[in-house]
Design a protein around this motif. Structure first.
Motif, PDB file in Angstrom:
ATOM      1  N   ALA A 119       0.870  -1.186   0.000  1.00 49.08           N
ATOM      2  CA  ALA A 119       0.000   0.000   0.000  1.00 49.08           C
ATOM      3  C   ALA A 119       0.904   1.232   0.000  1.00 49.08           C
ATOM      4  O   ALA A 119       2.075   1.166   0.391  1.00 49.08           O
ATOM      5  N   LYS A 144      -1.100   6.469 -11.097  1.00 55.96           N
ATOM      6  CA  LYS A 144      -2.012   5.704 -11.949  1.00 55.96           C
ATOM      7  C   LYS A 144      -1.422   4.365 -12.395  1.00 55.96           C
ATOM      8  O   LYS A 144      -2.150   3.505 -12.877  1.00 55.96           O
ATOM      9  N   GLU A 163      -1.184  -0.699  -8.622  1.00 57.41           N
ATOM     10  CA  GLU A 163      -2.288  -1.630  -8.448  1.00 57.41           C
ATOM     11  C   GLU A 163      -2.485  -1.957  -6.974  1.00 57.41           C
ATOM     12  O   GLU A 163      -3.124  -2.960  -6.636  1.00 57.41           O
ATOM     13  N   PRO A 174      -3.466  -0.246  -2.917  1.00 56.02           N
ATOM     14  CA  PRO A 174      -4.235   0.861  -2.347  1.00 56.02           C
ATOM     15  C   PRO A 174      -3.362   2.111  -2.168  1.00 56.02           C
ATOM     16  O   PRO A 174      -2.197   2.017  -1.779  1.00 56.02           O
ATOM     17  N   ILE A 205      -3.525   5.912  -0.311  1.00 54.68           N
ATOM     18  CA  ILE A 205      -4.217   6.805   0.608  1.00 54.68           C
ATOM     19  C   ILE A 205      -3.567   8.177   0.528  1.00 54.68           C
ATOM     20  O   ILE A 205      -2.365   8.314   0.751  1.00 54.68           O
ATOM     21  N   SER A 207      -5.940  12.934  -5.619  1.00 53.25           N
ATOM     22  CA  SER A 207      -7.267  12.344  -5.410  1.00 53.25           C
ATOM     23  C   SER A 207      -7.767  11.575  -6.620  1.00 53.25           C
ATOM     24  O   SER A 207      -8.549  10.628  -6.470  1.00 53.25           O
ATOM     25  N   ALA A 259      -6.335   8.198  -5.898  1.00 52.65           N
ATOM     26  CA  ALA A 259      -6.354   7.683  -4.525  1.00 52.65           C
ATOM     27  C   ALA A 259      -7.548   6.776  -4.262  1.00 52.65           C
ATOM     28  O   ALA A 259      -8.656   7.027  -4.753  1.00 52.65           O
ATOM     29  N   THR A 260      -7.325   5.772  -3.457  1.00 54.90           N
ATOM     30  CA  THR A 260      -8.388   4.907  -2.972  1.00 54.90           C
ATOM     31  C   THR A 260      -9.213   5.635  -1.915  1.00 54.90           C
ATOM     32  O   THR A 260     -10.428   5.498  -1.857  1.00 54.90           O
ATOM     33  N   ALA A 261      -8.510   6.421  -1.076  1.00 53.55           N
ATOM     34  CA  ALA A 261      -9.146   7.129   0.029  1.00 53.55           C
ATOM     35  C   ALA A 261      -8.337   8.374   0.369  1.00 53.55           C
ATOM     36  O   ALA A 261      -7.178   8.498  -0.033  1.00 53.55           O
ATOM     37  N   LEU A 265      -7.028  -2.159   4.169  1.00 54.55           N
ATOM     38  CA  LEU A 265      -7.119  -2.367   2.731  1.00 54.55           C
ATOM     39  C   LEU A 265      -6.243  -3.527   2.280  1.00 54.55           C
ATOM     40  O   LEU A 265      -6.632  -4.305   1.387  1.00 54.55           O
ATOM     41  N   ARG A 290      -7.594  -7.257   0.655  1.00 52.45           N
ATOM     42  CA  ARG A 290      -7.120  -7.783  -0.635  1.00 52.45           C
ATOM     43  C   ARG A 290      -6.560  -9.198  -0.518  1.00 52.45           C
ATOM     44  O   ARG A 290      -6.378  -9.858  -1.536  1.00 52.45           O
TER      45      ARG A 290
END
Length: 148
Positions: free
Chosen positions: A71, A91, A94, A96, A98, A118, A121-123, A143, A147
């Motif tokens: 992550a 981008k 693959e 997560p 944050i 953002s 971002a996942t979160a 997260l 997975r």
């Protein structure tokens, strides 16, 4: 394989505790690292904690997280609002992602209301001060577990 969270910090965060303490508080980046490390340990995770004032170095570290991380937590600081290069690197991930901010960018100057980060971002965790560093590690751990 050891599960590693990359927690990357962008420009001027090396001056935490000195720079605009009314916004960012009095804790240093070393203090925030200690908080995040302790929290990662409770989850059985390794933490790769880094700070740079260089956009290119930050992009290279994001690339490293792509292959070596479970992550990514990113406080891109000023690059949040300006860096398409950081967005393009994010981008490719693959894992997560944050987005992390000590302050709430939406309560600040209008130019801080837009985040390139953002978009990938996942979160987002913002406005919680130093606690955000601990909570971002908790979120990343959750997260990662989801997975698995």
């Amino acid at each position: 394989m050891e599960r590693t969270i990359f927690l990357l910090n962008g420009p001027n965060l090396n001056l935490l505790g000195q720079r605009e303490p009314e916004i960012y508080g009095r804790e240093t980046l070393a203090d925030l690292e200690a908080r995040a490390r302790a929290r990662a340990t409770t989850h059985g995770l390794r933490l790769e904690f880094r700070q740079t004032n260089s956009e290119g170095e930050l992009v290279s570290w994001i690339h490293e997280a792509r292959t070596d991380g479970a992550a990514l937590i990113l406080n891109a600081a000023g690059y949040t609002h300006t860096s398409v290069a950081v967005l393009d690197a994010l981008k490719t991930l693959e894992i997560p992602v944050i987005e992390l901010h000590l302050s709430n960018p939406h309560r600040r100057e209008a130019f801080r209301h837009h985040s390139y980060v953002s978009l990938a971002a996942t979160a987002v965790i913002a406005g919680l001060g130093p606690l955000g560093y601990e909570l971002s590690v908790d979120a990343a751990a959750g997260l990662i577990a989801a997975r698995a």
